[in-house]
Design an enzyme around this catalytic site. Structure first.
Site, short mmCIF file in Angstrom:
data_model
loop_
_atom_site.label_atom_id
_atom_site.label_comp_id
_atom_site.label_asym_id
_atom_site.label_seq_id
_atom_site.Cartn_x
_atom_site.Cartn_y
_atom_site.Cartn_z
N SER A 211 -8.52 53.01 59.13
CA SER A 211 -7.05 53.03 59.02
C SER A 211 -6.32 53.20 60.34
O SER A 211 -5.17 52.81 60.46
CB SER A 211 -6.63 54.13 58.06
OG SER A 211 -7.05 55.38 58.54
N HIS B 283 -8.28 50.68 52.17
CA HIS B 283 -7.38 49.79 52.91
C HIS B 283 -7.76 48.32 52.73
O HIS B 283 -7.59 47.51 53.64
CB HIS B 283 -7.35 50.18 54.39
CG HIS B 283 -6.64 51.48 54.62
ND1 HIS B 283 -5.26 51.57 54.63
CD2 HIS B 283 -7.11 52.73 54.78
CE1 HIS B 283 -4.92 52.84 54.83
NE2 HIS B 283 -6.02 53.56 54.90
N LYS C 62 -2.34 52.79 47.24
CA LYS C 62 -1.92 51.96 48.38
C LYS C 62 -1.50 50.58 47.84
O LYS C 62 -0.41 50.43 47.33
CB LYS C 62 -3.02 51.90 49.43
CG LYS C 62 -3.38 53.29 50.00
CD LYS C 62 -4.25 53.21 51.22
CE LYS C 62 -4.91 54.53 51.59
NZ LYS C 62 -4.01 55.63 51.88
N1 PLP Z 1 -9.91 56.91 51.98
C1 PLP Z 1 -9.25 56.30 52.97
C2 PLP Z 1 -10.00 55.37 53.87
C3 PLP Z 1 -7.87 56.50 53.14
O1 PLP Z 1 -7.21 55.90 54.13
C4 PLP Z 1 -7.20 57.37 52.24
C5 PLP Z 1 -5.75 57.63 52.38
O2 PLP Z 1 -5.18 57.78 53.40
C6 PLP Z 1 -7.93 58.00 51.25
C7 PLP Z 1 -9.28 57.74 51.13
C8 PLP Z 1 -7.28 58.92 50.27
O3 PLP Z 1 -6.61 58.17 49.30
P1 PLP Z 1 -5.70 58.90 48.22
O4 PLP Z 1 -4.31 58.88 48.76
O5 PLP Z 1 -5.87 58.10 46.97
O6 PLP Z 1 -6.21 60.28 48.09
#
Ligand code: PLP
Length: 439
Positions: A225, A253, A284
């Site tokens: 990210s 992502h 997202k």
């Molecule tokens: N995994 C990744 C790679 C993320 O970028 C994020 C969120 O920023 C998450 C997990 C967590 O997602 P959630 O908002 O559904 O907890």
């Protein structure tokens, strides 16, 4: 006026009564808080002392998080409390523009009317509705896997995976730039833990070759990210096969928009089906509301339903959210239009910025980190963009490596191409003003 039960007072009288009760209650509460402050407990005084130091430390390190308050729905144009007018928004994970899509909002409304606000229960006690099973089945089909388990978030999905699956006999191999939720999930488990340098297949092979563990689990973000770059899924799959390991991918992502049909990183890399386990988010691209899940072998999903702690000990996802996710999946599966628009916006942004002399890192992905280097310069760039009505955020150490400060831009299918061009122009103007590129 609403009709009332014959034994109840008329609605006006009820409203008056509840207003009076609220005033009395608020008054009592204010007095109580006042009393507590007058003779503060020793433990709380100590807490303030300790936290004051910690908070000062965060401020000194210049990593204090300032939250801007939106006074409008999440969208490509947002209103911010304390500022006039609207800002063009380039910092949400709203990749397909579904967070405030009319059909998704309407579906959430219907879910609310039909099934209520929430479950007041965890899934295994009395918190499973038909729509939870429907969403799990839809996700299973979408990814072509055996079974799926829903969580309140992908953070929970990651927090609940490793501890449930891995014992001290097993080993986990994690990319150094994996998301915080993976790092925390791994911390909770008792397996042997190895970190391999970011996307470094040689180092990973070295670690795998020397491991005698029973189960070996490789875990990677599909798309990282902060960098917008893609995990080497094909190479990871080959290593997993060579060393009889499992491959798990967090595709937060990528799900819904990356790859031709939005099946995510493995599709983008031309190796659909390569991951044994996929964890992803529904917060997202797919709805933007909330929720996460793990999909993969049915025995794994059965185990998670029985022992995964964030699933067992936390409320079921609320009906309006589940309904929004189901509608979003319809939109993802029934048309490629949103994905095409997102791709086009990404192309316009990346090409425009490069032509302006700016460096955009990452692969062909709507996460576009505009590389700056120095933290102060990145923060000047973001501030200048905000003055021009474009909302972007600067990231510096320790979120990204020292000297790697950047302004991260995220494109959405809902941006008009002219919004994207306006952002490119603003970047070029501000970058020139602060000396990042030549006049
Ligand atoms: N995994 C990744 C790679 C993320 O970028 C994020 C969120 O920023 C998450 C997990 C967590 O997602 P959630 O908002 O559904 O907890």
């Amino acid at each position: 006026m609403f009709a009332t039960h014959p034994l109840q007072p008329p609605v006006d009288a009820m409203a008056l009564r509840s207003t009076l009760l609220r005033i009395v209650f608020n008054g009592q509460q204010t007095r109580q808080i006042h009393e507590l402050k007058k003779k503060e407990r020793a433990g709380v005084t100590k807490l303030r002392e300790v936290l004051e130091d910690r908070l000062q430390e965060i401020k000194r390190a210049k990593t204090w998080k300032h939250e801007r308050i939106l006074t409008s729905p999440q969208d490509t144009k947002v209103k911010v409390k304390g500022s006039e007018g609207e800002f063009l928004n380039f910092c949400a994970n709203n990749y397909l523009g579904l967070a405030n899509h009319p059909e998704v909002v309407e579906a959430a409304r219907e879910g609310l009317s039909k099934y209520g606000a929430g479950l007041s229960s965890v899934r295994f006690i009395c918190g499973t509705q038909t729509m939870h099973k429907e969403l799990e089945d839809r996700l299973t089909q979408f990814h072509g896997r055996e079974d799926t388990i829903l969580y309140g978030s992908c953070f929970d999905a990651n927090a609940g995976l490793f501890e449930a699956l891995l014992t001290p006999e097993d080993a986990v191999f994690s990319d150094t730039l994996n998301h915080a939720s993976i790092i925390d999930g791994i911390r909770l488990c008792k397996a042997q833990k190895f970190r391999y340098p970011h996307r470094d297949l040689n180092e990973l092979e070295h670690l795998l070759a020397h491991s005698q563990a029973r189960l070996k689990l490789i875990i990677t973000d599909g798309v990282f990210s902060m960098d917008g770059n893609v995990a080497p899924i094909k190479g990871l799959r080959d290593l997993a096969d060579k060393y009889r390991a499992l491959l798990a991918v967090d595709d937060s992502h990528a799900t819904g928009f990356f790859g031709e049909t939005g099946r995510g990183t493995e599709e983008y890399c031309g190796v659909t089906g390569a991951a044994d386990i996929i964890c992803s988010t529904l917060g997202k691209a797919v709805s933007g509301a909330a929720g996460g899940y793990t999909t993969g072998p049915k025995e794994l999903v059965s185990l998670l339903r029985n022992v995964s702690r964030p699933y067992l000990f936390s409320n079921a996802p609320p009906p309006p959210v589940v309904a929004a996710c189901l509608k979003s999946l319809d939109l993802v599966e029934n048309s490629s239009e949103l994905r095409q628009r997102l791709r086009e916006n990404t192309r316009i942004f990346r090409e425009g910025m490069t032509a302006a002399g700016l460096t955009v890192a990452g692969d062909d992905h709507p996460i576009c980190p505009v590389m700056v280097g120095e933290a102060a310069l990145a923060s000047d760039l973001a501030a200048g963009m905000l003055e021009r009505g474009v909302y972007v955020v600067a990231f510096s150490y320790p979120v990204v490596p020292k000297g790697g400060a950047r302004v991260r831009v995220q494109l959405s299918a809902a941006h008009a191409p002219d919004d994207v061009r306006r952002a490119v122009q603003a970047f070029a103007d501000v970058a020139r003003n602060i000396g990042l590129i030549q006049k």
